[in-house]
Structure formats: structure tokens, C-alpha cells
Design a protein around this motif. Structure first.
Motif, mmCIF file in Angstrom:
data_model
loop_
_atom_site.group_PDB
_atom_site.id
_atom_site.type_symbol
_atom_site.label_atom_id
_atom_site.label_comp_id
_atom_site.label_asym_id
_atom_site.label_seq_id
_atom_site.Cartn_x
_atom_site.Cartn_y
_atom_site.Cartn_z
ATOM 1 N N ALA A 13 11.743 0.818 -17.469
ATOM 2 C CA ALA A 13 10.807 -0.287 -17.264
ATOM 3 C C ALA A 13 10.280 -0.357 -15.835
ATOM 4 O O ALA A 13 9.638 -1.310 -15.464
ATOM 5 N N MET A 14 10.579 0.681 -15.030
ATOM 6 C CA MET A 14 10.125 0.670 -13.649
ATOM 7 C C MET A 14 8.605 0.676 -13.606
ATOM 8 O O MET A 14 7.951 1.283 -14.451
ATOM 9 N N MET A 15 8.067 -0.011 -12.608
ATOM 10 C CA MET A 15 6.620 -0.129 -12.493
ATOM 11 C C MET A 15 6.027 1.231 -12.165
ATOM 12 O O MET A 15 6.227 1.772 -11.090
ATOM 13 N N SER A 16 5.297 1.797 -13.084
ATOM 14 C CA SER A 16 4.698 3.108 -12.885
ATOM 15 C C SER A 16 3.246 2.939 -12.471
ATOM 16 O O SER A 16 2.433 2.356 -13.191
ATOM 17 N N LEU A 17 2.894 3.453 -11.287
ATOM 18 C CA LEU A 17 1.543 3.341 -10.761
ATOM 19 C C LEU A 17 1.003 4.728 -10.442
ATOM 20 O O LEU A 17 1.738 5.617 -10.026
ATOM 21 N N LYS A 18 -0.274 4.892 -10.646
ATOM 22 C CA LYS A 18 -0.914 6.130 -10.244
ATOM 23 C C LYS A 18 -1.069 6.129 -8.728
ATOM 24 O O LYS A 18 -1.087 5.086 -8.088
ATOM 25 N N ALA A 19 -1.238 7.302 -8.199
ATOM 26 C CA ALA A 19 -1.315 7.408 -6.746
ATOM 27 C C ALA A 19 -2.496 6.628 -6.181
ATOM 28 O O ALA A 19 -2.461 6.185 -5.032
ATOM 29 N N ASP A 20 -3.575 6.482 -6.973
ATOM 30 C CA ASP A 20 -4.738 5.768 -6.484
ATOM 31 C C ASP A 20 -4.773 4.323 -6.966
ATOM 32 O O ASP A 20 -5.808 3.664 -6.923
ATOM 33 N N SER A 21 -3.629 3.817 -7.459
ATOM 34 C CA SER A 21 -3.577 2.444 -7.956
ATOM 35 C C SER A 21 -3.727 1.460 -6.812
ATOM 36 O O SER A 21 -3.385 1.748 -5.660
ATOM 37 N N ALA A 22 -4.226 0.273 -7.151
ATOM 38 C CA ALA A 22 -4.361 -0.774 -6.141
ATOM 39 C C ALA A 22 -2.972 -1.291 -5.770
ATOM 40 O O ALA A 22 -2.064 -1.326 -6.608
ATOM 41 N N PRO A 23 -2.783 -1.702 -4.522
ATOM 42 C CA PRO A 23 -1.479 -2.243 -4.107
ATOM 43 C C PRO A 23 -1.109 -3.479 -4.918
ATOM 44 O O PRO A 23 -1.975 -4.240 -5.351
ATOM 45 N N ARG A 63 0.834 -1.212 0.000
ATOM 46 C CA ARG A 63 0.000 0.000 0.000
ATOM 47 C C ARG A 63 0.864 1.255 0.000
ATOM 48 O O ARG A 63 0.563 2.234 -0.708
ATOM 49 N N LEU A 64 1.934 1.251 0.787
ATOM 50 C CA LEU A 64 2.826 2.413 0.827
ATOM 51 C C LEU A 64 3.498 2.620 -0.528
ATOM 52 O O LEU A 64 3.617 3.754 -1.007
ATOM 53 N N ALA A 65 3.941 1.514 -1.142
ATOM 54 C CA ALA A 65 4.586 1.617 -2.449
ATOM 55 C C ALA A 65 3.635 2.200 -3.492
ATOM 56 O O ALA A 65 4.030 3.015 -4.334
ATOM 57 N N ALA A 66 2.360 1.815 -3.424
ATOM 58 C CA ALA A 66 1.374 2.349 -4.368
ATOM 59 C C ALA A 66 1.101 3.826 -4.097
ATOM 60 O O ALA A 66 0.936 4.624 -5.026
ATOM 61 N N GLU A 67 1.101 4.182 -2.822
ATOM 62 C CA GLU A 67 0.808 5.568 -2.433
ATOM 63 C C GLU A 67 1.858 6.546 -2.944
ATOM 64 O O GLU A 67 1.541 7.661 -3.353
ATOM 65 N N VAL A 68 3.134 6.140 -2.910
ATOM 66 C CA VAL A 68 4.214 7.060 -3.300
ATOM 67 C C VAL A 68 4.729 6.802 -4.712
ATOM 68 O O VAL A 68 5.758 7.347 -5.105
ATOM 69 N N SER A 69 4.022 5.973 -5.473
ATOM 70 C CA SER A 69 4.515 5.586 -6.795
ATOM 71 C C SER A 69 4.635 6.755 -7.766
ATOM 72 O O SER A 69 5.426 6.707 -8.710
ATOM 73 N N ALA A 70 3.850 7.821 -7.540
ATOM 74 C CA ALA A 70 3.955 8.988 -8.417
ATOM 75 C C ALA A 70 5.303 9.670 -8.239
ATOM 76 O O ALA A 70 5.836 10.285 -9.182
ATOM 77 N N GLU A 71 5.870 9.557 -7.034
ATOM 78 C CA GLU A 71 7.182 10.146 -6.769
ATOM 79 C C GLU A 71 8.303 9.156 -7.084
ATOM 80 O O GLU A 71 9.304 9.529 -7.703
#
Length: 257
Positions: A219-229, A139-147
């Protein structure tokens, strides 16, 4: 060579192996079939024994590497946003009590043309997350994925869990060693044995981590801030303990069996 195997435990299959190895240079010969074993005034008869126990244990710790790369015209234009991104991720991690976070690699370097002239600057910063709570880390990784998106992850077995498993395995290996020693003594016409030397070994902390790499920056996993964990499931790792030793056969029983 004799082989003994023991199985089953709530942690998974256990394999306990006991291997009896006659030492290449025994302190004294056992004699021909039908002869009496060595008397007490002769040199002692010694055997080398080996026993072991192992089990498969699910890894209980996840380690996630978050990373960000920036390219700009100046060094300052790279370092400032990288520093800001790291600060935001570390601040978010403070609110995740079950997740440990610490800064990882940080590097800024120039890109040059064939003449050695600097054409741009590039930088990379990393933050490492560690947790036994896979859900909280994800969940933390998904939360900060935009950064900082996920750049890599791996699972491992904590020292505490490994130590607990090794304690249980040591008892099993010791029991297997004693049983094999007594069986060997009786098989060669002796009534008992005395342990002369013991060496303990095992997997210890030298183990291979299950590692999953998400690739380089593009190729890093890019997730939106609201993405599922990201769903995380650890593999198992083998933990083992071995007992090697030398025993002296004692007491004269019946003739060789």
C-alpha cells in the motif's frame, strides 16, 4: 479553588491557569473569621500555589520514511538492487540542501514453506528524510519515488521552536504565580509573601508526534518520477509550562477579609 485564565498571542490562544490550593497540612491555622492573623512569634503560615501557561504551536518539521521491498530467488538478487536503490536516493538527497537524509532500516530474510525449505528471499530498505522546508522534502520524495516510494510520514516540533515557546510561557506562568501569591496574602489579612519552594514542569520534549502512516509495502504510495509533490500541512501541538511552589505569608495587615 480560584481560577485565572489569560488569552491571546500571535502564536495562538494562550491559556494561563492559576490555581490556589490550601495545603492540607498548613504550618499553622489561620483562625476563625474576624480574628487577627498569626503574629510573628507564631509558626509561619504557608500556602501551596500552582500556576501554568500553555499555547498551541504549529509543528515545523516533517519526517518522511521512504522504503522499498524486493523479493527474488536468491539473497544476492535481493541485496544488490536494494543497495543500489538506497545509494540513488542518498545521492539525490545531497542536492537538496534543506533536507536531511539518512539510511533507516535494512533487512533481508528468507521465505520458507511448511517443510522449512527456502522458497524465496525478501528484503526491505528505508531512507528517512527530515526537513523544515515541507516543499523541498515533498519534491525530493516525488523525485526518488520510482526507487523508494513514501512508506510513512509524521510532523514534529523542533527542539529550538519548543525551547523558544517555553521561555515565553515560563514568564507568563511566573507572573501568574506571583499575582496569585499576592492575592492570597491580602485575602487572608497579610501584606505580602516570600517564596519558599518552586518546582517547574511542562511538556518538555515528551510530546506525541502527529503521525501519518501510508501502510505496508503493497500500500506504499507509488509515484512516478515526474509526479507532483505531495501537499504537506502540519497540525499544531500543545506546549505548556507549570509552576508549583510554596509561599510563606508575611506581614500583618487588616483583619481577615
Amino acid at each position: 479553588m480560584a481560577l485565572t485564565r489569560i488569552a491571546t498571542s500571535r502564536f495562538g490562544k494562550h491559556a494561563v491557569l492559576g490555581a490556589l490550593l490550601l495545603s492540607g497540612s498548613m504550618s499553622a491555622a489561620l483562625g476563625a473569621p474576624g480574628e487577627r492573623p498569626l503574629e510573628r512569634h507564631d509558626r509561619p503560615t504557608r500556602l501551596t500555589l500552582q500556576a501554568g501557561a500553555s499555547t498551541e504551536v504549529q509543528q515545523d518539521t516533517v519526517n518522511i520514511t521512504l522504503a522499498s521491498e524486493i523479493e527474488a530467488a536468491s539473497e544476492a538478487a535481493v541485496s544488490e538492487p536494494l543497495t543500489q536503490r538506497m545509494a540513488k536516493v542518498m545521492e539525490a538527497a545531497k542536492h537538496a540542501s534543506d533536507v536531511k537524509a539518512h539510511t533507516g532500516g535494512y533487512r533481508i530474510w528468507p521465505n520458507t514453506d511448511r517443510d522449512g525449505k527456502i522458497t524465496a528471499w525478501r528484503g526491505r530498505a528505508e531512507v528517512n528524510l527530515e526537513s523544515k522546508d515541507f516543499g523541498a522534502a515533498s519534491r525530493l520524495a516525488a523525485e526518488v519515488s520510482a526507487e523508494m516510494p513514501i512508506a510513512g510520514l509524521y510532523f514534529s516540533l523542533s527542539e529550538q521552536a519548543r525551547t523558544e515557546q517555553e521561555k515565553q510561557l515560563l514568564r507568563q506562568a511566573a507572573t501568574a504565580f506571583r499575582e496569585r501569591a499576592q492575592e492570597a496574602a491580602e485575602a487572608f489579612g497579610f501584606t505580602g509573601y516570600q517564596i519558599r519552594k518552586l518546582d517547574l514542569g511542562g511538556s518538555g520534549m515528551a510530546y506525541e508526534q502527529s503521525r501519518v502512516r501510508m501502510g505496508a509495502a503493497p500500500a506504499m504510495m507509488s509515484l512516478k518520477a515526474d509526479s507532483a509533490p505531495v501537499p504537506l500541512e502540519a497540525d499544531t501541538v500543545s506546549v505548556s509550562v507549570s509552576v508549583n511552589g510554596e509561599v510563606e505569608l508575611q506581614g500583618v495587615g487588616s483583619t481577615g477579609k
